[in-house]
Design an enzyme around this catalytic site. Structure first.
Site, PDB file in Angstrom:
ATOM      1  CG  ASP A  13      -0.328  -0.018   2.519  1.00 29.93           C
ATOM      2  OD1 ASP A  13      -0.105  -1.111   3.074  1.00 29.93           O
ATOM      3  OD2 ASP A  13      -0.003   1.085   3.026  1.00 29.93           O
ATOM      4  CD  GLU A 106      -3.691   4.131  10.994  1.00 30.87           C
ATOM      5  OE1 GLU A 106      -2.585   4.165  11.554  1.00 30.87           O
ATOM      6  OE2 GLU A 106      -3.836   3.901   9.771  1.00 30.87           O
TER       7      GLU A 106
END
Ligand SMILES: [Zn+2]
Length: 449
Positions: A13, A106
Site C-alpha cells: 500500500d 486506526e
C-alpha cells in the site's frame, strides 16, 4: 488469527510518501495488488493519488484505495465518506478499480468511547457503500481492532501487525484476517525507501473471485472500445481506401494493460523491423496459438513477455501505445493464418481472418461444450446454390466487402439473390399469373444447371 501462507499473494500500500513509483518493476516483483491512499478527513486528497492509480492500473496490478478516517461523530463520518467518494470519480469511480474502497480507522484523536467509535465507523461504511455501490473493507491496527464490535464482523478485515513471529490477535469482531499488513519497512524494486507489505488470504484467483468482476467472454473485447473494424476502410493516417487487416481496440488509460486473448507461445516481442512482416506495426507481441494461428498485438508502448515464453489466456503481455504508424494510442489486433514466412504476413487479406469471429469460434471449441444435433442445415456447409451464387456475385463485383465489421457471408448473398429471384418471378407472372407454376419450372432449369 491464522498464520501467513506460502500460497498467498503479495501486495503493497502506498501514498505520496513513496514518491515516484516504477509500477512495472513492482509488478515484476510479484506484487499483485496495491491499496493507494486517496483521501483523509473532509478535504484532503493525496497529491499522488490519481497518478498512482493510473500507474498501477497500467502495469496490470489489482488496485484499491483507502481513506484515513478522522471523524469523531456520525455526521462528520458521512461528510468524509462523501469526500472520499467524490475524489474517486477522478479515477473513474470505485467500479473502475478491482478492489473495494477501504476505511482506514486506526486511532482515536477525540478520545471518544468504544460505543461512539462503532457509531462513527458504521456511519462512514454505510454512507460509503450507498455512494459507491461497493461494500468497503475495514483497515485497522492489531490493538485498535479491539474497539470494533460484532456489528462489523460482516466487513472484510485488513489488519496491521508488524511481526515475523506474532500473528494478529483474535478480536471480538474477527477471528481471521483477509489481508495482513505484516511489515511497514518492506523493500520493493521500483520504490525508493520503505513500503508497507501486505498478504491476501488466498491466491490471485481467490482475490479476483472475492472482489473482482466476472469476465464476460460472450464479448471477447469486453472492456475495450472498438474504434475500427476488420475489412475495407479509409485508412486513418493515409486517407487511402485499404483493407484493414485486424480490429482497432482502445483501452483507457492510454498506456493501459493488454492481456492475451488466447494462450500460446510468444514468437515476437519487440519493435517490428521493416520487411519482417511487422514493419510500421511498432512494438509487437505475437503469440502462436495451438492451431498455428498467430495473434498480433501491435503499436504497444512496451512488451511484457519474452520470445519462447508460454502465456495463458488473460495474461498481461504488454502496454497499449502508439508506436509504429498509428493515429493515437490503441491496440491493433490481427489474427494471421500462419507464423512463417515473415510471421505469416501477406500483401492481400488472404493471410488474415476476422478476429472477433475467430475468437468466438476458438472459445467455443472448449471440450465441455456438448455437440448438439443439427436440426436445420449446418450453416458451415455451403449449399451448391449458395456457393454458385457467391462465386457469381464475387466475379461480377456485386459485393465489395466494404460493409463495416465483417465480410458478406455466402448465406447473406444467397438471401439477396433468392429475394431477387422471387421478385423477378412475380414480375414475369404478372398481376394474375401463377407464381407457383413459374417457380417449379425455374427450379427444373436450376437443377439442370
Ligand atoms: Zn489497426
Amino acid at each position: 488469527m491464522q498464520q501467513r501462507n506460502e500460497g498467498n499473494i503479495q501486495g503493497i500500500d502506498v501514498s505520496r510518501y513513496q514518491g515516484k513509483i516504477d509500477w512495472l518493476q513492482v509488478k515484476a516483483d510479484k506484487r499483485e495488488f496495491v491499496f493507494i491512499k486517496a483521501t483523509e478527513g473532509q478535504t484532503y486528497t493525496d497529491p499522488k493519488f490519481a497518478a498512482n492509480v493510473k500507474g498501477a492500473l497500467s502495469a496490470g496490478l489489482l488496485v484499491g484505495t483507502y481513506h484515513f478516517l478522522r471523524a469523531t461523530s456520525a455526521e462528520v463520518a458521512k461528510a468524509e465518506a462523501a469526500h472520499y467518494a467524490k475524489s474517486l470519480e477522478a479515477v473513474g469511480g470505485v467500479k473502475a478499480l478491482q478492489l473495494p474502497p477501504v476505511m482506514d480507522y486506526e486511532n482515536n484523536p477525540g478520545g471518544i468511547s468504544k460505543a461512539q467509535i462503532n457509531i462513527v465507523a458504521k456511519a462512514f461504511l454505510t454512507e460509503l457503500e450507498r455512494l459507491t455501490g461497493v461494500k468497503p473493507i475495514i483497515y485497522t491496527g492489531n490493538s485498535f481492532a479491539g474497539n470494533f464490535d460484532t456489528g462489523l464482523s460482516g466487513y472484510d478485515l485488513w489488519i496491521a501487525r508488524y511481526s515475523n513471529t506474532k500473528v494478529p490477535d483474535d478480536q471480538p469482531a474477527w477471528k481471521t484476517w483477509d489481508i495482513w499488513q505484516y511489515s511497514d519497512s518492506g523493500k520493493v524494486p521500483g520504490i525508493t525507501g520503505s513500503v508497507d507489505l501486505n498478504e491476501f488470504n488466498g491466491s490471485l484467483a481467490d482475490l479476483k473471485k472475492r472482489y473482482g468482476k466476472e469476465q464476460d467472454m460472450s464479448n471477447p473485447f469486453d472492456g475495450y472500445r472498438i474504434t475500427s473494424p476488420f475489412g475495407m476502410r479509409k485508412h486513418p493516417v493515409s486517407g487511402v481506401n485499404k483493407f484493414h487487416r485486424g480490429v482497432d481496440l482502445v483501452v483507457s488509460p492510454a498506456d493501459g494493460p493488454i492481456y492475451a486473448f488466447v494462450a500460446g507461445e510468444v514468437m515476437h516481442a519487440k519493435m517490428g523491423v521493416s520487411g519482417s512482416g511487422f514493419g510500421n506495426y511498432g512494438i509487437v507481441v505475437a503469440i502462436k496459438d495451438d492451431k498455428g494461428y498467430l495473434h498480433v498485438y501491435a503499436h504497444l508502448s512496451a512488451a511484457g513477455v519474452k520470445v519462447g515464453q508460454q502465456v495463458k489466456r488473460g495474461q498481461l503481455i504488454g502496454k497499449q501505445g502508439s508506436t509504429g504508424i498509428s493515429s493515437g494510442a490503441h491496440l491493433h489486433y490481427e489474427v494471421r493464418k500462419a507464423c512463417t514466412p515473415q510471421y505469416g504476413y501477406t500483401t492481400t487479406e488472404a493471410g488474415v481472418v476476422e478476429p472477433t469471429q475467430y475468437l468466438i469460434n476458438y472459445y467455443g471449441l472448449k471440450p465441455n461444450k456438448e455437440d448438439k444435433p443439427v436440426t436445420v442445415r449446418d450453416i458451415n456447409l455451403v449449399s451448391a446454390w449458395a456457393e454458385a451464387s457467391w462465386k457469381e456475385a464475387q466475379a461480377n463485383g456485386y459485393f465489395d466487402g466494404s460493409r463495416p465489421g465483417a465480410p458478406i457471408t455466402r448465406e447473406e448473398s444467397a438471401i439477396v439473390i433468392n429475394r431477387l429471384r422471387r421478385n423477378f418471378l412475380a414480375l414475369i407472372a404478372g398481376v394474375n399469373g401463377d407464381v407457383k407454376d413459374l417457380d417449379e419450372r425455374l427450379q427444373k432449369i436450376e437443377a439442370e444447371g
